[in-house]
Design a protein around this motif. Structure first.
Motif, mmCIF file in Angstrom:
data_model
loop_
_atom_site.group_PDB
_atom_site.id
_atom_site.type_symbol
_atom_site.label_atom_id
_atom_site.label_comp_id
_atom_site.label_asym_id
_atom_site.label_seq_id
_atom_site.Cartn_x
_atom_site.Cartn_y
_atom_site.Cartn_z
ATOM 1 N N GLU A 57 0.846 -1.201 0.000
ATOM 2 C CA GLU A 57 0.000 0.000 0.000
ATOM 3 C C GLU A 57 0.881 1.251 0.000
ATOM 4 O O GLU A 57 0.641 2.217 0.721
ATOM 5 C CB GLU A 57 -0.955 0.000 1.202
ATOM 6 C CG GLU A 57 -1.868 -1.207 1.266
ATOM 7 C CD GLU A 57 -2.880 -1.303 0.134
ATOM 8 O OE1 GLU A 57 -3.047 -0.315 -0.613
ATOM 9 O OE2 GLU A 57 -3.504 -2.356 -0.014
ATOM 10 N N GLN A 59 1.142 3.646 -1.891
ATOM 11 C CA GLN A 59 0.520 4.922 -2.243
ATOM 12 C C GLN A 59 0.118 5.704 -0.997
ATOM 13 O O GLN A 59 -0.146 6.896 -1.064
ATOM 14 C CB GLN A 59 -0.700 4.710 -3.150
ATOM 15 C CG GLN A 59 -1.922 4.138 -2.469
ATOM 16 C CD GLN A 59 -1.916 2.616 -2.364
ATOM 17 O OE1 GLN A 59 -0.990 1.964 -2.811
ATOM 18 N NE2 GLN A 59 -2.956 2.049 -1.772
ATOM 19 N N ASP A 60 0.084 5.033 0.161
ATOM 20 C CA ASP A 60 -0.259 5.685 1.426
ATOM 21 C C ASP A 60 0.975 6.033 2.258
ATOM 22 O O ASP A 60 0.868 6.388 3.428
ATOM 23 C CB ASP A 60 -1.197 4.786 2.239
ATOM 24 C CG ASP A 60 -2.492 4.505 1.496
ATOM 25 O OD1 ASP A 60 -2.934 5.376 0.732
ATOM 26 O OD2 ASP A 60 -3.063 3.417 1.673
ATOM 27 N N ASP A 96 -0.830 1.173 -5.654
ATOM 28 C CA ASP A 96 -1.683 1.595 -6.761
ATOM 29 C C ASP A 96 -2.014 3.066 -6.552
ATOM 30 O O ASP A 96 -2.766 3.398 -5.634
ATOM 31 C CB ASP A 96 -2.963 0.760 -6.791
ATOM 32 C CG ASP A 96 -3.880 1.125 -7.941
ATOM 33 O OD1 ASP A 96 -3.606 2.109 -8.661
ATOM 34 O OD2 ASP A 96 -4.889 0.434 -8.118
ATOM 35 N N LYS A 98 -3.946 5.021 -7.895
ATOM 36 C CA LYS A 98 -5.367 5.362 -7.987
ATOM 37 C C LYS A 98 -6.104 5.115 -6.673
ATOM 38 O O LYS A 98 -7.238 5.505 -6.510
ATOM 39 C CB LYS A 98 -6.018 4.591 -9.129
ATOM 40 C CG LYS A 98 -5.511 5.043 -10.509
ATOM 41 C CD LYS A 98 -6.112 4.266 -11.639
ATOM 42 C CE LYS A 98 -5.693 2.835 -11.718
ATOM 43 N NZ LYS A 98 -4.282 2.575 -11.847
ATOM 44 N N GLN A 99 -5.443 4.435 -5.738
ATOM 45 C CA GLN A 99 -6.054 4.180 -4.442
ATOM 46 C C GLN A 99 -5.512 5.105 -3.351
ATOM 47 O O GLN A 99 -5.764 4.892 -2.174
ATOM 48 C CB GLN A 99 -5.821 2.723 -4.023
ATOM 49 C CG GLN A 99 -6.493 1.715 -4.922
ATOM 50 C CD GLN A 99 -6.260 0.309 -4.415
ATOM 51 O OE1 GLN A 99 -6.225 0.052 -3.226
ATOM 52 N NE2 GLN A 99 -6.101 -0.623 -5.344
ATOM 53 N N SER A 100 -4.776 6.109 -3.724
ATOM 54 C CA SER A 100 -4.169 7.006 -2.747
ATOM 55 C C SER A 100 -5.244 7.849 -2.052
ATOM 56 O O SER A 100 -5.951 8.615 -2.699
ATOM 57 C CB SER A 100 -3.165 7.919 -3.449
ATOM 58 O OG SER A 100 -2.538 8.751 -2.516
ATOM 59 N N ILE A 101 -5.363 7.681 -0.733
ATOM 60 C CA ILE A 101 -6.403 8.397 0.020
ATOM 61 C C ILE A 101 -5.848 9.140 1.234
ATOM 62 O O ILE A 101 -6.594 9.710 2.004
ATOM 63 C CB ILE A 101 -7.520 7.438 0.495
ATOM 64 C CG1 ILE A 101 -6.948 6.342 1.391
ATOM 65 C CG2 ILE A 101 -8.278 6.867 -0.694
ATOM 66 C CD1 ILE A 101 -7.999 5.463 2.042
ATOM 67 N N ASN A 132 -6.793 -9.898 -12.822
ATOM 68 C CA ASN A 132 -7.878 -9.511 -11.936
ATOM 69 C C ASN A 132 -8.754 -10.728 -11.701
ATOM 70 O O ASN A 132 -9.347 -11.265 -12.636
ATOM 71 C CB ASN A 132 -8.668 -8.375 -12.601
ATOM 72 C CG ASN A 132 -9.889 -7.980 -11.812
ATOM 73 O OD1 ASN A 132 -10.149 -8.502 -10.737
ATOM 74 N ND2 ASN A 132 -10.648 -7.056 -12.340
ATOM 75 N N GLN A 158 -1.577 13.023 -10.651
ATOM 76 C CA GLN A 158 -2.572 11.994 -10.923
ATOM 77 C C GLN A 158 -2.001 10.953 -11.875
ATOM 78 O O GLN A 158 -1.340 11.290 -12.845
ATOM 79 C CB GLN A 158 -3.834 12.611 -11.539
ATOM 80 C CG GLN A 158 -4.946 11.623 -11.788
ATOM 81 C CD GLN A 158 -5.389 10.940 -10.514
ATOM 82 O OE1 GLN A 158 -5.830 11.575 -9.580
ATOM 83 N NE2 GLN A 158 -5.250 9.629 -10.459
#
Length: 196
Positions: A57, A59-60, A96, A98-101, A132, A158
């Motif tokens: 994870e 991206q976090d 990922d 696109k999953q950065s929160i 997938n 982005q």
């Protein structure tokens, strides 16, 4: 006034061991950076005990945490963490964008993309996972259509959407698809319990 107050408070908190999570991360990064400017002894000692790092994870992960892992995995630590080349097989990063929160804590897409850029040849390689096993063909087609429109190109803040290939998804008739509702109040729970 505020600058001197902040410095005095930071010194007091560190002296009394009253640091928060961010403070510990900052102190560790500063310690490793100073060590990289010197003989690198601390980094080598840590690497002897922990010779590989997997950051899931990613991206976090905020920029300070990225710096820490590049220092720890560096073959030859230097003060500029972006010039630290990880030992082969020592640093694995999974994420990922696109999953950065967690932008509120500094973990934004630009940080992730910067670290990803450091893994280009000759430092390492970037491997994209495309299989997938969770989505139906209909869901995949919907995601591909929508996100290709919303994220057509990569920018500094982005990532671009890469289409999910077809062929590995569940068939439409395998498992439940769609939205479902279950109403528990349709049953008389005391009566059901008594029957058990």
């Amino acid at each position: 006034f505020l600058e001197s107050f902040a410095a005095a408070m930071a010194e007091r908190l560190e002296k009394n061991g009253e640091l928060g999570f961010f403070d510990y991360i900052l102190c560790l990064r500063n310690m490793l950076k100073k060590d990289a400017a010197g003989d690198g002894n601390l980094i080598r000692q840590i690497f002897r005990r922990h010779s590989s790092f997997l950051i899931d994870e990613s991206q976090d992960t905020d920029p300070l945490q990225s710096e820490i892992f590049f220092y720890l995995a560096a073959e030859k630590p230097v003060p500029d963490w972006t010039a630290c080349v990880p030992r082969p097989g020592s640093l694995f990063i999974v994420g990922d964008p696109k999953q950065s929160i967690y932008r509120f804590k500094g973990a934004d897409v630009s940080s992730f993309l910067r670290v990803k850029g450091l893994f280009r040849e000759p430092v390492g390689e970037v491997v994209c996972l495309y299989r997938n096993f969770r989505s139906t063909r209909r869901m995949t087609a919907y995601f591909n259509r929508k996100f290709t429109e919303l994220l057509p190109e990569e920018s500094a803040s982005q990532s671009r959407f890469d289409e999910i290939p077809f062929g590995t998804q569940y068939a439409e008739d395998e498992g439940l698809t769609g939205a479902f509702r279950y109403r528990a109040d349709e049953y008389d729970l005391p009566e059901l319990i008594a029957d058990l």
